[in-house]
Enzyme design. Structure first.
Site, PDB file in Angstrom:
ATOM      1  CG  ASN A   9       0.117   0.980   6.081  1.00 16.58           C
ATOM      2  OD1 ASN A   9      -1.336   0.751   5.774  1.00 16.58           O
ATOM      3  ND2 ASN A   9       0.458   0.733   7.088  1.00 16.58           N
ATOM      4  CD1 TRP A  10      -2.197   5.671   1.561  1.00 22.12           C
ATOM      5  CD2 TRP A  10      -4.267   5.209   0.824  1.00 22.12           C
ATOM      6  NE1 TRP A  10      -2.236   6.072   0.266  1.00 22.12           N
ATOM      7  CE2 TRP A  10      -3.472   5.660  -0.264  1.00 22.12           C
ATOM      8  CE3 TRP A  10      -5.654   5.264   0.461  1.00 22.12           C
ATOM      9  CZ2 TRP A  10      -4.126   6.118  -1.706  1.00 22.12           C
ATOM     10  CZ3 TRP A  10      -6.134   5.540  -0.889  1.00 22.12           C
ATOM     11  CH2 TRP A  10      -5.310   6.058  -1.936  1.00 22.12           C
ATOM     12  CE  LYS A  11       0.156   3.896   9.796  1.00 25.80           C
ATOM     13  NZ  LYS A  11       0.908   3.909  10.979  1.00 25.80           N
ATOM     14  CG  HIS A  97       1.628  -2.330  10.364  1.00 21.76           C
ATOM     15  ND1 HIS A  97       1.456  -1.655  11.267  1.00 21.76           N
ATOM     16  CD2 HIS A  97       1.952  -1.307   9.321  1.00 21.76           C
ATOM     17  CE1 HIS A  97       1.942  -0.361  11.440  1.00 21.76           C
ATOM     18  NE2 HIS A  97       2.388  -0.111  10.237  1.00 21.76           N
ATOM     19  CD  GLU A  99      -0.630   1.087  13.178  1.00 21.75           C
ATOM     20  OE1 GLU A  99      -1.071   1.016  12.096  1.00 21.75           O
ATOM     21  OE2 GLU A  99       0.311   2.071  13.235  1.00 21.75           O
ATOM     22  CD  GLU A 169       6.607  -0.263   9.190  1.00 24.28           C
ATOM     23  OE1 GLU A 169       6.475   0.590   8.068  1.00 24.28           O
ATOM     24  OE2 GLU A 169       5.519  -0.708   9.572  1.00 24.28           O
ATOM     25  N   GLY A 175       4.571   6.496  13.350  1.00 20.25           N
ATOM     26  CA  GLY A 175       3.516   7.549  13.739  1.00 20.25           C
ATOM     27  C   GLY A 175       3.977   8.637  14.758  1.00 20.25           C
ATOM     28  CB  SER A 215       8.787   9.081  11.694  1.00 18.39           C
ATOM     29  OG  SER A 215       7.555   8.853  12.598  1.00 18.39           O
ATOM     30  N   GLY A 236       3.649   5.632   6.355  1.00 19.98           N
ATOM     31  CA  GLY A 236       2.368   5.801   6.789  1.00 19.98           C
ATOM     32  C   GLY A 236       1.765   7.062   6.581  1.00 19.98           C
TER      33      GLY A 236
HETATM   34  C1  PEP Z   1       3.580   2.433   9.074  1.00 18.31           C
HETATM   35  O1  PEP Z   1       2.639   2.420   9.827  1.00 18.31           O
HETATM   36  O2  PEP Z   1       3.792   1.575   8.275  1.00 18.31           O
HETATM   37  C2  PEP Z   1       4.487   3.640   9.264  1.00 18.31           C
HETATM   38  C3  PEP Z   1       5.738   3.518   8.869  1.00 18.31           C
HETATM   39  O3  PEP Z   1       4.046   4.952   9.430  1.00 18.31           O
HETATM   40  P1  PEP Z   1       4.595   6.206   9.578  1.00 18.31           P
HETATM   41  O4  PEP Z   1       5.424   6.590   8.495  1.00 18.31           O
HETATM   42  O5  PEP Z   1       3.376   7.169   9.899  1.00 18.31           O
HETATM   43  O6  PEP Z   1       5.514   6.381  10.761  1.00 18.31           O
END
Ligand code: PEP
Length: 252
Positions: A9-11, A97, A99, A169, A175, A215, A236
């Protein structure tokens, strides 16, 4: 039997040229790795969908959008419909998600509509759920996750539900560098599979892919993926470097 999946997930990261380069690096590395024990998906921003789908066409890496609209078409300036996403060649869309739920007020009801529109357009859905730190501390995390799944997914027929991948998640792990322990994640994954079994039966539950996100990195992926109900990851930060992402892809 269910598929293992590792999805990036590049966001809101990378310009289009940077995104094409990253996608090509991932695709080349996946091809070079030979037979993998998981499917690989890159989740990319809207402007990247067409060129990344073209760059990856015919190859082993699938493409996801990170969102789609809650209307099918019309006067919704700036929105991108599920049908538009599907017309780019993308096969998946990430929905729910934290976010999007948090910053853009996406409700359980709105996500139900998005899920329906995505599936009607032929997309598969990667549906995210998870609790905040406050909810975990208060002990309401099981209830929060259940409400998210029941409210946005459990109206689906078993056949439609078969097009859905669930991603657990925990918001406190996204993050932040703080990963849920493998046991903490497995506890929730097993709970989610049990909910699916109660609604759709054991066969569907066994066929449902449930990803962990938060993470996840090459160093902790092997322990997470070794758990019986963890079928891969939604990644992410570590999906923005092909080598890190591949370190997770090859962790099975
Ligand atoms: C995500 O945003 O889906 C995610 C898992 O982010 P990260 O791996 O950076 O925690």
């Amino acid at each position: 039997m269910r598929k293992n999946i590792v999805a990036g997930n590049w966001k809101m990261n990378t310009t289009v040229p940077e995104g094409i380069k990253l996608a090509q690096e991932v695709s080349q590395a996946v091809k070079a790795a030979g037979e993998l024990k998981c499917d690989v998906i890159v989740g990319v921003p809207f402007p990247h969908l067409v060129p990344v789908c073209q760059a990856l066409s015919g190859g082993p890496v699938a493409v996801a959008a990170e969102n789609c609209a809650d209307h099918d078409k019309g006067a919704y300036t700036g929105e991108v419909s599920a049908a538009m996403v599907a017309s780019t060649g993308a096969q998946y869309v990430i929905l729910g998600h934290s976010e999007r739920r948090g910053y853009y007020n996406e409700s359980i009801e709105m996500l139900k509509t998005k899920v329906d529109l995505a599936l009607a357009s032929g997309l598969r859905v990667i549906f995210c759920c998870g609790e905040s730190l406050e909810e975990r501390k208060a002990g309401t995390h099981f209830e929060v996750i259940k409400n998210e799944l029941v409210g946005s997914l459990f109206h689906l027929s078993a056949e439609a539900f078969g097009q859905v991948v669930i991603a657990y998640e925990p918001i406190w792990a996204i993050g932040t560098g703080e990963t849920a322990t493998a046991d903490q994640a497995e506890e929730i994954h097993a709970f989610i599979r049990q909910l699916v079994a109660e609604k759709y039966g054991a066969v569907v539950a066994n066929d449902t892919t449930i990803l962990y996100g938060g993470s996840c990195k090459p160093s902790n992926a092997p322990e997470l993926f070794a758990k019986p109900d963890i079928d891969g990851g939604l990644i992410g930060g570590a999906s923005l470097k092909a080598a890190d992402f591949m370190g997770i892809v090859t962790a099975f």
